[in-house]
Design a protein around this motif. Structure first.
Motif, PDB file in Angstrom:
ATOM      1  N   LEU A 193      10.605   1.166   1.294  1.00  0.00           N
ATOM      2  CA  LEU A 193      10.970   2.350   0.807  1.00  0.00           C
ATOM      3  C   LEU A 193      10.844   2.188  -0.615  1.00  0.00           C
ATOM      4  N   ILE A 194       9.950   3.107  -1.354  1.00  0.00           N
ATOM      5  CA  ILE A 194       9.552   3.217  -2.885  1.00  0.00           C
ATOM      6  C   ILE A 194      10.114   4.569  -3.483  1.00  0.00           C
ATOM      7  N   GLY A 195      10.610   5.306  -2.545  1.00  0.00           N
ATOM      8  CA  GLY A 195      11.184   6.638  -3.263  1.00  0.00           C
ATOM      9  C   GLY A 195      12.565   6.753  -3.265  1.00  0.00           C
ATOM     10  N   VAL A 211       2.965  -5.268  -6.182  1.00  0.00           N
ATOM     11  CA  VAL A 211       2.420  -4.328  -6.852  1.00  0.00           C
ATOM     12  C   VAL A 211       2.396  -3.116  -5.721  1.00  0.00           C
ATOM     13  N   ARG A 212       2.410  -1.797  -6.183  1.00  0.00           N
ATOM     14  CA  ARG A 212       2.745  -0.810  -5.113  1.00  0.00           C
ATOM     15  C   ARG A 212       1.205   0.170  -5.580  1.00  0.00           C
ATOM     16  N   ILE A 213       0.273   0.070  -4.653  1.00  0.00           N
ATOM     17  CA  ILE A 213      -1.144   0.661  -5.207  1.00  0.00           C
ATOM     18  C   ILE A 213      -1.291   1.685  -3.927  1.00  0.00           C
ATOM     19  N   GLY A 214      -1.556   2.996  -4.204  1.00  0.00           N
ATOM     20  CA  GLY A 214      -2.008   4.092  -3.525  1.00  0.00           C
ATOM     21  C   GLY A 214      -3.421   4.552  -3.894  1.00  0.00           C
ATOM     22  N   THR A 215      -3.510   5.332  -4.920  1.00  0.00           N
ATOM     23  CA  THR A 215      -4.856   6.048  -5.176  1.00  0.00           C
ATOM     24  C   THR A 215      -6.083   5.005  -4.972  1.00  0.00           C
ATOM     25  N   ALA A 216      -5.822   3.802  -5.724  1.00  0.00           N
ATOM     26  CA  ALA A 216      -7.123   2.684  -5.837  1.00  0.00           C
ATOM     27  C   ALA A 216      -7.246   2.358  -4.511  1.00  0.00           C
ATOM     28  N   ALA A 262       0.945  -1.166   0.093  1.00  0.00           N
ATOM     29  CA  ALA A 262       0.004  -0.104   0.078  1.00  0.00           C
ATOM     30  C   ALA A 262       0.975   1.375  -0.045  1.00  0.00           C
ATOM     31  N   ALA A 263       0.897   1.958  -0.970  1.00  0.00           N
ATOM     32  CA  ALA A 263       1.520   3.197  -1.275  1.00  0.00           C
ATOM     33  C   ALA A 263       1.048   4.353  -0.339  1.00  0.00           C
ATOM     34  N   SER A 264       1.685   4.766   0.515  1.00  0.00           N
ATOM     35  CA  SER A 264       0.766   5.502   1.550  1.00  0.00           C
ATOM     36  C   SER A 264       1.497   6.895   1.917  1.00  0.00           C
ATOM     37  N   LYS A 265       2.281   7.448   0.886  1.00  0.00           N
ATOM     38  CA  LYS A 265       2.775   8.840   0.981  1.00  0.00           C
ATOM     39  C   LYS A 265       1.563   9.799   0.862  1.00  0.00           C
ATOM     40  N   THR A 266       1.615  10.721   1.764  1.00  0.00           N
ATOM     41  CA  THR A 266       0.797  11.875   2.245  1.00  0.00           C
ATOM     42  C   THR A 266      -0.526  11.378   3.061  1.00  0.00           C
ATOM     43  N   GLU A 292       6.419   3.945   1.631  1.00  0.00           N
ATOM     44  CA  GLU A 292       6.635   5.228   1.785  1.00  0.00           C
ATOM     45  C   GLU A 292       7.855   5.892   0.705  1.00  0.00           C
ATOM     46  N   ASN A 293       7.800   6.894   0.315  1.00  0.00           N
ATOM     47  CA  ASN A 293       8.571   7.642  -0.313  1.00  0.00           C
ATOM     48  C   ASN A 293       9.842   8.480   0.074  1.00  0.00           C
ATOM     49  N   TYR A 294       9.248   8.921   1.490  1.00  0.00           N
ATOM     50  CA  TYR A 294      10.530   9.935   2.096  1.00  0.00           C
ATOM     51  C   TYR A 294      10.530   9.347   3.425  1.00  0.00           C
ATOM     52  N   PRO A 306      -7.789   9.848  -4.237  1.00  0.00           N
ATOM     53  CA  PRO A 306      -6.951  10.733  -4.813  1.00  0.00           C
ATOM     54  C   PRO A 306      -6.372  11.640  -3.967  1.00  0.00           C
ATOM     55  N   ARG A 307      -4.951  11.729  -4.347  1.00  0.00           N
ATOM     56  CA  ARG A 307      -4.079  12.633  -3.375  1.00  0.00           C
ATOM     57  C   ARG A 307      -4.319  14.203  -3.390  1.00  0.00           C
ATOM     58  N   GLY A 350       4.103  -1.770 -11.189  1.00  0.00           N
ATOM     59  CA  GLY A 350       2.548  -1.533 -11.273  1.00  0.00           C
ATOM     60  C   GLY A 350       2.098  -0.928 -10.169  1.00  0.00           C
ATOM     61  N   MET A 351       1.200   0.388 -10.423  1.00  0.00           N
ATOM     62  CA  MET A 351       0.705   1.331  -9.611  1.00  0.00           C
ATOM     63  C   MET A 351      -0.833   1.064 -10.001  1.00  0.00           C
ATOM     64  N   SER A 352      -1.565   2.159  -9.393  1.00  0.00           N
ATOM     65  CA  SER A 352      -3.093   1.765  -9.374  1.00  0.00           C
ATOM     66  C   SER A 352      -3.496   1.826 -10.650  1.00  0.00           C
ATOM     67  N   ASP A 353      -2.921   2.496 -11.535  1.00  0.00           N
ATOM     68  CA  ASP A 353      -3.734   2.647 -13.032  1.00  0.00           C
ATOM     69  C   ASP A 353      -2.712   1.450 -13.955  1.00  0.00           C
ATOM     70  N   THR A 366      10.430  -1.245 -11.139  1.00  0.00           N
ATOM     71  CA  THR A 366      10.305  -0.201 -12.161  1.00  0.00           C
ATOM     72  C   THR A 366       9.028   0.561 -12.013  1.00  0.00           C
ATOM     73  N   MET A 367       9.253   1.674 -12.335  1.00  0.00           N
ATOM     74  CA  MET A 367       8.229   2.628 -12.555  1.00  0.00           C
ATOM     75  C   MET A 367       7.377   2.539 -14.080  1.00  0.00           C
ATOM     76  N   GLY A 368       8.321   2.315 -14.960  1.00  0.00           N
ATOM     77  CA  GLY A 368       7.712   2.496 -16.359  1.00  0.00           C
ATOM     78  C   GLY A 368       7.481   4.050 -16.773  1.00  0.00           C
TER      79      GLY A 368
HETATM   80  C1  LIG Z   1       3.039   7.041  -5.327  1.00  0.00           C
HETATM   81  C2  LIG Z   1       3.716   5.639  -5.762  1.00  0.00           C
HETATM   82  C3  LIG Z   1       2.889   4.617  -6.056  1.00  0.00           C
HETATM   83  C4  LIG Z   1       1.524   4.345  -6.206  1.00  0.00           C
HETATM   84  O1  LIG Z   1       0.909   5.359  -6.931  1.00  0.00           O
HETATM   85  P1  LIG Z   1      -0.626   5.233  -7.255  1.00  0.00           P
HETATM   86  O2  LIG Z   1      -1.024   5.926  -8.544  1.00  0.00           O
HETATM   87  O3  LIG Z   1      -1.365   6.379  -6.166  1.00  0.00           O
HETATM   88  O4  LIG Z   1      -1.306   3.965  -7.088  1.00  0.00           O
HETATM   89  C5  LIG Z   1       3.540   3.511  -6.672  1.00  0.00           C
HETATM   90  N1  LIG Z   1       5.014   3.530  -6.706  1.00  0.00           N
HETATM   91  C6  LIG Z   1       5.823   4.829  -6.247  1.00  0.00           C
HETATM   92  C7  LIG Z   1       7.067   4.444  -6.476  1.00  0.00           C
HETATM   93  C8  LIG Z   1       5.095   5.866  -5.818  1.00  0.00           C
HETATM   94  O5  LIG Z   1       5.800   6.819  -5.612  1.00  0.00           O
END
Ligand SMILES: *Cc1c(COP(=O)(O)O)cnc(C)c1O
Length: 215
Positions: free
Chosen positions: A65-67, A205-210, A21-25, A44-46, A214-215, A189-192, A149-151
């Protein structure tokens, strides 16, 4: 809301796919809701933001740590995080190894791949990843688990797909050329894009928004 979103996502994910669960902010209250609904790993990113949340939430969950990590934050990072997904240089790896050794800890890491070779993006260029994997072998306090990877940044999910595919190929190629029991995580992979990423071979998979909205 968070619980409902997670219920939907968990229903989609096969058990072998790890959800981060990508939980920044997001607030600790929101993260607690996600944990109550079954989340076991948070990303978390920071470092500073993560530290504040870690002091409340603690090690009940796995911290990713994903940032991007700056070397001067490595000391705190190895205390908080179970896995650093964004290792992109031998210099950063050396600092992480040293700080982990001080804590008598072996920390999991992934190499971040700049799969679309974008000049402004962090990460190791695909053609340099195999060499970095070899070099990382000397570090006793790092456990290299795979790739992240972010892509490319794009609204068009079909445009992202080839980069996920290439990263999976690289992942498999290294598995063959430099076999290791630990080499088993592919974070894409992220939300989209997570559904496409899974089709292309992601097992994390790293999912925040879904999850959180929305942030
Ligand atoms: C914010 C973030 C995500 C999640 O993005 P969403 O579009 O909110 O799912 C995944 N990976 C990284 C590295 C991010 O910074």
């Amino acid at each position: 809301m968070i619980a409902q979103n997670l219920k939907k996502i968990f229903a989609q994910l096969k058990p072998e796919i790890k959800l981060v669960a990508a939980s920044k902010t997001r607030t600790t209250e929101e993260i607690e809701q996600a944990i109550a609904a079954g989340v076991t790993s948070i990303g978390e990113n920071y470092v500073q933001e993560a530290l504040k949340k870690y002091e409340v939430i603690g090690s009940r969950v796995n911290w990713h740590l994903i940032g991007h990590l700056q070397k001067n934050k490595a000391k705190i990072a190895v205390k908080i995080f179970d896995i650093i997904e964004t290792v992109d240089s031998i210099a950063l790896a050396a600092v992480l190894d040293k700080e982990s050794a001080k804590l008598s800890k072996v920390i999991d890491i992934l190499i971040e791949v700049n799969s679309a070779k974008e000049p402004a993006k962090r990460g190791v260029l695909p053609q340099n990843v195999e060499e970095l994997v070899r070099e990382l072998g000397v570090f006793k306090n790092l456990r290299l688990r795979g790739l992240m990877t972010m892509g490319p940044l794009s609204q068009d999910m079909q445009a992202i797909r080839p980069y996920f595919r290439k990263t999976k190929e690289l992942f498999e190629s290294i598995k063959t050329s430099q076999p290791s029991r630990d080499w088993n995580l592919l974070s894409m992979g992220m939300s989209d894009s997570y559904e496409i990423a899974i089709v292309e071979g992601a097992n994390m998979v790293r999912i925040g928004t879904a999850i959180f909205g929305p942030r």
